[in-house]
Each structure stands twice: as C-alpha cells, then as structure tokens.
Design a protein around this motif. Structure first.
Motif, short mmCIF file in Angstrom:
data_model
loop_
_atom_site.label_atom_id
_atom_site.label_comp_id
_atom_site.label_asym_id
_atom_site.label_seq_id
_atom_site.Cartn_x
_atom_site.Cartn_y
_atom_site.Cartn_z
N GLY A 1 0.82 -1.21 0.00
CA GLY A 1 0.00 0.00 0.00
C GLY A 1 0.85 1.26 0.00
O GLY A 1 0.54 2.24 -0.69
N ALA A 2 1.94 1.23 0.79
CA ALA A 2 2.85 2.38 0.81
C ALA A 2 3.48 2.60 -0.55
O ALA A 2 3.64 3.75 -1.00
CB ALA A 2 3.93 2.16 1.87
N SER A 3 3.84 1.52 -1.21
CA SER A 3 4.44 1.63 -2.54
C SER A 3 3.47 2.27 -3.53
O SER A 3 3.85 3.15 -4.31
CB SER A 3 4.86 0.25 -3.04
OG SER A 3 5.79 -0.35 -2.16
N THR A 4 2.22 1.84 -3.48
CA THR A 4 1.22 2.42 -4.37
C THR A 4 1.02 3.90 -4.10
O THR A 4 0.92 4.72 -5.02
CB THR A 4 -0.12 1.68 -4.23
OG1 THR A 4 0.07 0.29 -4.49
CG2 THR A 4 -1.16 2.23 -5.18
N GLY A 5 0.96 4.27 -2.81
CA GLY A 5 0.80 5.68 -2.46
C GLY A 5 1.96 6.52 -2.93
O GLY A 5 1.77 7.63 -3.46
N ALA A 6 3.16 6.00 -2.76
CA ALA A 6 4.35 6.75 -3.21
C ALA A 6 4.37 6.90 -4.72
O ALA A 6 4.67 7.99 -5.25
CB ALA A 6 5.61 6.02 -2.73
N VAL A 7 4.06 5.84 -5.43
CA VAL A 7 4.06 5.89 -6.89
C VAL A 7 2.97 6.83 -7.40
O VAL A 7 3.17 7.56 -8.38
CB VAL A 7 3.86 4.46 -7.46
CG1 VAL A 7 3.55 4.51 -8.95
CG2 VAL A 7 5.11 3.63 -7.22
N ALA A 8 1.82 6.83 -6.73
CA ALA A 8 0.74 7.72 -7.15
C ALA A 8 1.15 9.19 -7.04
O ALA A 8 0.80 10.02 -7.89
CB ALA A 8 -0.51 7.46 -6.29
N VAL A 9 1.92 9.51 -6.01
CA VAL A 9 2.38 10.89 -5.83
C VAL A 9 3.45 11.25 -6.85
O VAL A 9 3.40 12.30 -7.51
CB VAL A 9 2.92 11.10 -4.39
CG1 VAL A 9 3.63 12.44 -4.27
CG2 VAL A 9 1.78 11.01 -3.39
N VAL A 10 4.45 10.36 -7.02
CA VAL A 10 5.59 10.66 -7.89
C VAL A 10 5.22 10.61 -9.37
O VAL A 10 5.59 11.49 -10.15
CB VAL A 10 6.75 9.68 -7.60
CG1 VAL A 10 7.88 9.88 -8.60
CG2 VAL A 10 7.26 9.86 -6.19
N VAL A 11 4.47 9.58 -9.76
CA VAL A 11 4.18 9.36 -11.18
C VAL A 11 2.93 10.09 -11.64
O VAL A 11 2.92 10.74 -12.68
CB VAL A 11 4.06 7.84 -11.46
CG1 VAL A 11 3.71 7.60 -12.93
CG2 VAL A 11 5.35 7.12 -11.11
N LEU A 12 1.86 9.98 -10.86
CA LEU A 12 0.59 10.57 -11.27
C LEU A 12 0.41 12.00 -10.78
O LEU A 12 -0.52 12.69 -11.21
CB LEU A 12 -0.58 9.71 -10.76
CG LEU A 12 -0.62 8.25 -11.27
CD1 LEU A 12 -1.83 7.54 -10.69
CD2 LEU A 12 -0.64 8.21 -12.79
N GLY A 13 1.25 12.42 -9.84
CA GLY A 13 1.13 13.79 -9.32
C GLY A 13 -0.07 13.97 -8.41
O GLY A 13 -0.60 15.09 -8.30
N VAL A 14 -0.52 12.90 -7.76
CA VAL A 14 -1.65 12.99 -6.84
C VAL A 14 -1.31 13.97 -5.72
O VAL A 14 -0.23 13.92 -5.14
CB VAL A 14 -1.98 11.61 -6.26
CG1 VAL A 14 -3.05 11.72 -5.17
CG2 VAL A 14 -2.43 10.67 -7.36
N GLY A 15 -2.23 14.85 -5.42
CA GLY A 15 -2.01 15.85 -4.38
C GLY A 15 -1.54 17.19 -4.94
O GLY A 15 -1.42 18.15 -4.19
N GLY A 16 -1.25 17.21 -6.24
CA GLY A 16 -0.89 18.48 -6.86
C GLY A 16 0.36 19.13 -6.30
O GLY A 16 0.49 20.35 -6.29
N GLY A 17 1.30 18.31 -5.82
CA GLY A 17 2.53 18.86 -5.26
C GLY A 17 2.47 19.18 -3.80
O GLY A 17 3.48 19.48 -3.16
N ALA A 18 1.26 19.13 -3.21
CA ALA A 18 1.11 19.43 -1.78
C ALA A 18 1.40 18.22 -0.91
O ALA A 18 1.57 18.34 0.30
CB ALA A 18 -0.31 19.94 -1.50
N VAL A 19 1.46 17.02 -1.53
CA VAL A 19 1.70 15.78 -0.80
C VAL A 19 3.07 15.24 -1.19
O VAL A 19 3.35 15.06 -2.38
CB VAL A 19 0.61 14.73 -1.11
CG1 VAL A 19 0.89 13.43 -0.36
CG2 VAL A 19 -0.77 15.28 -0.73
N SER A 20 3.92 14.99 -0.21
CA SER A 20 5.26 14.47 -0.48
C SER A 20 5.22 12.96 -0.70
O SER A 20 4.19 12.31 -0.43
CB SER A 20 6.19 14.78 0.69
OG SER A 20 5.78 14.08 1.86
N LEU A 21 6.33 12.43 -1.18
CA LEU A 21 6.42 10.98 -1.37
C LEU A 21 6.17 10.23 -0.07
O LEU A 21 5.44 9.24 -0.04
CB LEU A 21 7.79 10.63 -1.96
CG LEU A 21 8.07 9.14 -2.26
CD1 LEU A 21 8.99 9.02 -3.47
CD2 LEU A 21 8.72 8.45 -1.07
N SER A 22 6.77 10.70 1.02
CA SER A 22 6.61 10.03 2.32
C SER A 22 5.15 10.07 2.77
O SER A 22 4.62 9.08 3.28
CB SER A 22 7.51 10.69 3.37
OG SER A 22 8.87 10.52 3.03
#
Length: 337
Positions: free
Chosen positions: A103-124
């Motif tokens: 689940g953590a891997s998916t969340g990290a990939v969603a932020v880095v690759v898809l830009g989920v959070g619009g830059g307001a959410v970090s990889l961690s």
C-alpha cells in the motif's frame, strides 16, 4: 530483569553505539571515530568542534542521520516481526504480511508518477496514506471473514497482491524511464536523503509502539498457547489483536514511508534473537530491537560502500543476507522437531 537479559541488553547497546560510530566513518571522505564523537559532542553542547565546517557537515548532516535512521528502521521492523509472529502464531509473519508495504508503494508511486495531491503531498506522505489504506482494507476483509489469525494473513496476502498490481500498472503506463528507475530504487529500500526530521519521527513512533508492545508482553506470551487458551487466561483476544496489529501497522507505515520496503529484517531477526533470549516477550522485544538496529546499520553501510560510487538499495542487501539466514533457521527448527 534477569542477569542474562541485562547482559544481552547491555551488550546490544554497546554494539549499537560502536556500530553507529564506526559506520559513520565509511565513505569517500576520510572521517575517524574521533571525528564522529567530536562532532556529536559539539552538537549536543558538550564542547566545541575541532573539525572543519565541511567535515562536520559530512558527519552531522549526511552520515549520522542516515546511520541513525537505519538503526531505527531495523529496530522497528524487527520488533514488528516479533510481535506479529506471536500474535498471528505464524513463523513466516513479518511487518509486510498485512499489505502495508504494498500500500505504501502504491501511495508513493501515485504521488511521484501521477502527481496525486498536486505537489502538496510528499512521497513520504503518499506512502504513509497508502499504507493506512491498505491496512484498513485488510481489517475490513478479515473482519467480514471472521477475524481469525489465518483470515488476517490471507487478507494481507490479498491486499499485498492488489496494491502490487496497482503499483506495477501505474509505473508501466504512466512513468518515463528516469522516473521508473527512481521509483524502483525507492521500492527496493533506500535510506538516501535521510534527515533529522525523519529520524525524530521514526524514533518517536518506535518508542511509543515499543512501550505499548512491552505492556502487552505477558499477553503475547499467552497467545503462544492459542486464542482459546489466552481467552481462558483472561485475555481479551479480539481487542488485544486489534490494538497490536494497529500499532505494528502504524510503525511499519511510518518506517516504509521514510525508507521504502526493506525486507527480511522482521522475518529473520526475531527467530535469531529467540535463540538467545527464549520466547518470553519481556526479554525478546528489547533484545530484538537492538539486534535489528545493529543489523540494518551494517546492511546499509554495505549497501552504500560495496560498489562505491554506485549505491545498492539496502533492501537488496537485506534480502541477500536474509535468505540464507532464514534457510538456516528453517533447518535448525527442523532438527529440533
């Protein structure tokens, strides 16, 4: 505390301090253990540093946070593994059996690759939220299936496969080659870029969860005899399992969000430590925490120096060491049986 436990704990603390001091000296810059102690003492207000600013920065801002984060992550993963193996009565249980890592891997990939959070959410932060989402799914599945230990494990396996598939799908369909390489390196476990904020966060969560688990030490001993026997001894089985699963999942989520997926620490180290301490959790948990810390400090040191200047993901190193170690544990258990 028995003499044997005191000796093991004291020896573990001494080994950890020595390991941290020596590990920080490894690297391109020539740093001695004396330099390490001088820098640490100066920053703790115990004297003035005699090091040049550049060398002091290498020790205090680069190598020390990384080494301490390795120690905290190794300690936390080992403790989670020890608790989960007893709680689920499964010698193959480890911190990732609940799907938290996937689940953590998916969340990290969603932020880095898809830009989920619009830059307001970090990889961690993305990794942490993904880990919590995965764990919530496991709790929901296991509850609807009856809540027994085997149902928890099976629900964790299902969540692990689901989120692993989502991660692969996102990377394959949306990431470019450079992003894919960076994500893969993180997914295999990496302590690169560790800072004092991460060390403090992980250390605080580890301390809280370790205190909680030590408070349930006698209860964990009772789980060794099965749920019915534990209930007969006055243990509130469902409530205790939920509290400890949530505690270990929270700690695993925090560690994975900072360091990626580092395998085999929580699987192998508890078995190795039980050979020294026995099965009693009041003895097992603190010694396991120290053993895991020392192990990951040296695994990370090997990861960043063995192919210098190229770095190997620390999860690769722990797996290469952990697989033969786990096979040795299996053979030892077979001879005892």
């Amino acid at each position: 505390m028995s003499l044997r436990t005191s000796l093991l704990t004291g020896g573990g603390l001494a080994a950890l301090l020595a390991s941290v001091a020596v590990a920080v000296t490894f690297g391109p810059a020539d740093i001695s253990t004396g330099d390490v102690w001088a820098s640490v003492a100066a920053h703790l207000g115990l004297g003035e540093s005699t090091l040049a600013p550049l060398r002091d920065g290498i020790v205090w801002n680069l190598r020390m946070p990384r080494t301490l984060l390795a120690a905290v992550c190794g300690s936390g993963l080992a403790v989670c593994g020890a608790v989960m193996q007893s709680l689920l009565r499964n010698p193959l249980a480890d911190p990732f059996v609940l799907g938290v890592s996937s689940g953590a891997s998916t969340g990290a990939v969603a932020v880095v690759v898809l830009g989920v959070g619009g830059g307001a959410v970090s990889l961690s932060a993305g990794a942490f939220l993904g880990a919590l989402l995965s764990f919530a799914l496991v709790l929901l599945l296991s509850h609807t299936l009856g809540g027994s230990t085997d149902r928890v494990v099976l629900s964790g396996v299902a969540a692990m496969q689901l989120f692993s598939a989502l991660t692969s799908f996102i990377v394959l369909t949306s990431a470019d080659a450079e992003t894919t390489r960076g994500v893969l390196f993180w997914l295999l476990g990496s302590l690169t870029g560790a800072d004092w904020g991460q060390v403090l966060l992980c250390a605080v969560v580890l301390a809280v969860v370790l205190i909680v688990c030590l408070g349930y030490a006698r209860t964990l001993d009772a789980f060794a005899f099965g749920d019915e026997a534990a209930a007969g001894l006055g243990v509130r089985v469902a409530r205790t399992r939920l509290v400890l699963l949530c505690a270990t999942a929270l700690l695993t989520a925090v560690l994975v969000s900072c360091a990626g997926a580092i395998g085999f620490v929580g699987l192998v180290l508890p078995h190795a430590t039980r050979a020294l301490t026995g099965a009693g959790h009041a003895r097992l948990l603190p010694v396991t925490a120290l053993t895991g810390a020392v192990f990951l400090v040296w695994a990370d040191t090997l990861a960043r120096t063995v192919l210098d200047p190229q770095e190997v993901p620390v999860g690769v190193v722990t797996s290469l060491i952990g697989v033969p170690a786990f096979v040795a544990v299996l053979y030892r258990r077979r001879r005892r049986a």
